[in-house]
Design a protein around this motif. Sequence first.
Motif, PDB file in Angstrom:
ATOM      1  N   GLY A 175     -14.204 -49.696 -11.194  1.00  0.00           N
ATOM      2  CA  GLY A 175     -13.953 -48.721 -10.139  1.00  0.00           C
ATOM      3  C   GLY A 175     -12.756 -47.858 -10.489  1.00  0.00           C
ATOM      4  N   SER A 176     -12.553 -46.825  -9.694  1.00  0.00           N
ATOM      5  CA  SER A 176     -11.516 -45.844 -10.047  1.00  0.00           C
ATOM      6  C   SER A 176     -10.092 -46.336  -9.789  1.00  0.00           C
ATOM      7  N   LEU A 177      -9.908 -47.138  -8.743  1.00  0.00           N
ATOM      8  CA  LEU A 177      -8.543 -47.481  -8.316  1.00  0.00           C
ATOM      9  C   LEU A 177      -7.760 -48.249  -9.371  1.00  0.00           C
ATOM     10  N   LEU A 178      -8.272 -49.406  -9.775  1.00  0.00           N
ATOM     11  CA  LEU A 178      -7.534 -50.239 -10.741  1.00  0.00           C
ATOM     12  C   LEU A 178      -7.507 -49.621 -12.125  1.00  0.00           C
ATOM     13  N   ASP A 179      -8.565 -48.907 -12.475  1.00  0.00           N
ATOM     14  CA  ASP A 179      -8.656 -48.384 -13.836  1.00  0.00           C
ATOM     15  C   ASP A 179      -7.801 -47.139 -14.051  1.00  0.00           C
ATOM     16  N   ILE A 180      -7.911 -46.166 -13.132  1.00  0.00           N
ATOM     17  CA  ILE A 180      -7.178 -44.911 -13.330  1.00  0.00           C
ATOM     18  C   ILE A 180      -6.315 -44.511 -12.143  1.00  0.00           C
ATOM     19  N   GLY A 181      -6.651 -44.989 -10.926  1.00  0.00           N
ATOM     20  CA  GLY A 181      -5.810 -44.696  -9.765  1.00  0.00           C
ATOM     21  C   GLY A 181      -4.421 -45.281  -9.909  1.00  0.00           C
ATOM     22  N   ILE A 182      -4.312 -46.292 -10.745  1.00  0.00           N
ATOM     23  CA  ILE A 182      -3.025 -46.941 -11.005  1.00  0.00           C
ATOM     24  C   ILE A 182      -1.994 -45.955 -11.569  1.00  0.00           C
ATOM     25  N   TYR A 183      -2.457 -44.926 -12.297  1.00  0.00           N
ATOM     26  CA  TYR A 183      -1.529 -43.979 -12.914  1.00  0.00           C
ATOM     27  C   TYR A 183      -0.874 -43.035 -11.911  1.00  0.00           C
ATOM     28  N   PRO A 184      -1.637 -42.365 -11.019  1.00  0.00           N
ATOM     29  CA  PRO A 184      -0.978 -41.569  -9.980  1.00  0.00           C
ATOM     30  C   PRO A 184      -0.057 -42.425  -9.099  1.00  0.00           C
ATOM     31  N   ILE A 185      -0.493 -43.653  -8.787  1.00  0.00           N
ATOM     32  CA  ILE A 185       0.346 -44.544  -7.986  1.00  0.00           C
ATOM     33  C   ILE A 185       1.626 -44.882  -8.726  1.00  0.00           C
ATOM     34  N   PHE A 186       1.517 -45.141 -10.026  1.00  0.00           N
ATOM     35  CA  PHE A 186       2.714 -45.450 -10.810  1.00  0.00           C
ATOM     36  C   PHE A 186       3.660 -44.255 -10.852  1.00  0.00           C
ATOM     37  N   ALA A 187       3.102 -43.048 -10.931  1.00  0.00           N
ATOM     38  CA  ALA A 187       3.937 -41.842 -10.961  1.00  0.00           C
ATOM     39  C   ALA A 187       4.770 -41.710  -9.692  1.00  0.00           C
ATOM     40  N   VAL A 188       4.152 -42.003  -8.557  1.00  0.00           N
ATOM     41  CA  VAL A 188       4.890 -41.856  -7.296  1.00  0.00           C
ATOM     42  C   VAL A 188       5.889 -43.000  -7.090  1.00  0.00           C
ATOM     43  N   LEU A 189       5.528 -44.219  -7.454  1.00  0.00           N
ATOM     44  CA  LEU A 189       6.467 -45.326  -7.330  1.00  0.00           C
ATOM     45  C   LEU A 189       7.675 -45.125  -8.242  1.00  0.00           C
ATOM     46  N   SER A 190       7.445 -44.544  -9.425  1.00  0.00           N
ATOM     47  CA  SER A 190       8.527 -44.316 -10.394  1.00  0.00           C
ATOM     48  C   SER A 190       9.493 -43.229  -9.939  1.00  0.00           C
ATOM     49  N   SER A 191       8.998 -42.298  -9.124  1.00  0.00           N
ATOM     50  CA  SER A 191       9.818 -41.148  -8.741  1.00  0.00           C
ATOM     51  C   SER A 191      10.328 -41.209  -7.307  1.00  0.00           C
ATOM     52  N   LEU A 192       9.524 -41.743  -6.399  1.00  0.00           N
ATOM     53  CA  LEU A 192       9.906 -41.775  -4.985  1.00  0.00           C
ATOM     54  C   LEU A 192      10.114 -43.182  -4.434  1.00  0.00           C
ATOM     55  N   GLY A 193       9.708 -44.187  -5.204  1.00  0.00           N
ATOM     56  CA  GLY A 193       9.855 -45.565  -4.734  1.00  0.00           C
ATOM     57  C   GLY A 193       8.735 -45.958  -3.787  1.00  0.00           C
ATOM     58  N   ASN A 194       8.930 -47.063  -3.083  1.00  0.00           N
ATOM     59  CA  ASN A 194       7.915 -47.559  -2.167  1.00  0.00           C
ATOM     60  C   ASN A 194       7.815 -46.669  -0.935  1.00  0.00           C
ATOM     61  N   PRO A 195       6.599 -46.335  -0.507  1.00  0.00           N
ATOM     62  CA  PRO A 195       6.428 -45.454   0.653  1.00  0.00           C
ATOM     63  C   PRO A 195       6.677 -46.181   1.978  1.00  0.00           C
ATOM     64  N   ASP A 196       6.899 -45.385   3.015  1.00  0.00           N
ATOM     65  CA  ASP A 196       7.024 -45.951   4.362  1.00  0.00           C
ATOM     66  C   ASP A 196       5.656 -46.350   4.893  1.00  0.00           C
ATOM     67  N   SER A 197       4.637 -45.556   4.558  1.00  0.00           N
ATOM     68  CA  SER A 197       3.273 -45.877   4.977  1.00  0.00           C
ATOM     69  C   SER A 197       2.272 -45.250   4.019  1.00  0.00           C
ATOM     70  N   ILE A 198       1.057 -45.784   4.041  1.00  0.00           N
ATOM     71  CA  ILE A 198      -0.002 -45.343   3.138  1.00  0.00           C
ATOM     72  C   ILE A 198      -1.280 -45.110   3.930  1.00  0.00           C
ATOM     73  N   TYR A 219       6.737 -40.635   3.044  1.00  0.00           N
ATOM     74  CA  TYR A 219       8.157 -40.967   2.931  1.00  0.00           C
ATOM     75  C   TYR A 219       8.913 -40.213   4.021  1.00  0.00           C
ATOM     76  N   LYS A 220      10.159 -40.589   4.227  1.00  0.00           N
ATOM     77  CA  LYS A 220      10.959 -39.955   5.280  1.00  0.00           C
ATOM     78  C   LYS A 220      11.006 -38.442   5.104  1.00  0.00           C
ATOM     79  N   ASN A 221      11.262 -37.985   3.857  1.00  0.00           N
ATOM     80  CA  ASN A 221      11.404 -36.553   3.604  1.00  0.00           C
ATOM     81  C   ASN A 221      10.454 -36.035   2.535  1.00  0.00           C
ATOM     82  N   ALA A 222       9.394 -36.779   2.273  1.00  0.00           N
ATOM     83  CA  ALA A 222       8.456 -36.364   1.220  1.00  0.00           C
ATOM     84  C   ALA A 222       7.077 -36.932   1.490  1.00  0.00           C
ATOM     85  N   ILE A 223       6.107 -36.370   0.788  1.00  0.00           N
ATOM     86  CA  ILE A 223       4.726 -36.841   0.882  1.00  0.00           C
ATOM     87  C   ILE A 223       4.119 -36.825  -0.517  1.00  0.00           C
ATOM     88  N   ALA A 224       3.237 -37.764  -0.787  1.00  0.00           N
ATOM     89  CA  ALA A 224       2.548 -37.808  -2.078  1.00  0.00           C
ATOM     90  C   ALA A 224       1.046 -37.839  -1.822  1.00  0.00           C
TER      91      ALA A 224
END
Length: 325
Positions: A175-198, A219-224
């Motif tokens: 499926g898409s999530l574990l195989d390739i969705g992991i990369y966009p998620i990693f990009a946001v965690l690396s730059s903005l940290g853990n979100p307030d909600s998903i 996030y408080k002052n951002a969105i991904a």
Amino acid sequence: MEAKTIHWGIIGAGKIAAKFAEDLHTVPNAKLYAIASRNLEKAKHFGVAFSADVAYGNYEQLALDNKVDAVYIATPHSFHKEHTLLCLNQNIPVLCEKPFAMNLEEVEEMIQLSKEKNTLLMEAMWTIFLPHFRYVLDLIKQKHFGEIVKLEADFGFKPEYNEISRLFNKSLGGGSLLDIGIYPIFAVLSSLGNPDSIEAEAKFFATGADSECDMTFHYKNAIAVLKSSLKEETKTEAIFYCENGVIKINSRFHEPSSITLIDNHGNEELKTFDYKTIGYSYEIEHFNQLIREDKTESNIMTFEKSNELISTLDIVRKHIGLVYK
């Protein structure tokens, strides 16, 4: 004094293993020593193609070979935990392909054994070692264009539909999530940290594997805004909209790429990076150095990062109703 040569073993002889083996040849003081596949003929063919000293028809034989200094695990997602534990139990340092495992519980079990055995373990999230990605993270940390207000990241391609292929096989973590969705998620965690909600929603193949997934991290002052898809080719970019400009990692952002800096006046600056390998060489060099320094955890791709990543994937899966048996 010349650095010790690290003798690598690879478990799994598929496409990702071939790319890894190709780059391994470019790394000083490292060599492909052993390859293991459940199919001995496949292992032998791989061994000839990439100059391995030995080829094994099962993974246990490789894990018991005391000449192996490090193992790269390149089997389907659902086997990552099993094969990691197999090698850690023989005190072999393990570089395990992403996603580290199927869920947080499995990842915690792997990390626990690594600590008990005092043996190096790292998730092979190669992107974090690539110079262009590290450059962007530095720009963000330095607030080059101020704070991030929005991040857009996507990864999509359209493989030929084949129900028995790993990509479409839910039992293998397809499926898409574990195989390739992991990369966009990693990009946001690396730059903005853990979100307030998903928020997340997905579509599914007949096999039960997710065909595409749309995610919004608040996030408080951002969105991904993130997307993964096995139904369409997407630009596969990561775009960081900041207060005073835009940082864009150009297409195939997760692998060797270029970046474009755009200020608020519309002035653009293209930065290229002198890549000469597929890109796996950077994580290999890092892992080799960790072995030489007797480290048991990476200071870059830490256990904490792997825990955050799999925990986030678990949350998204819960939102979209994706359950692996």
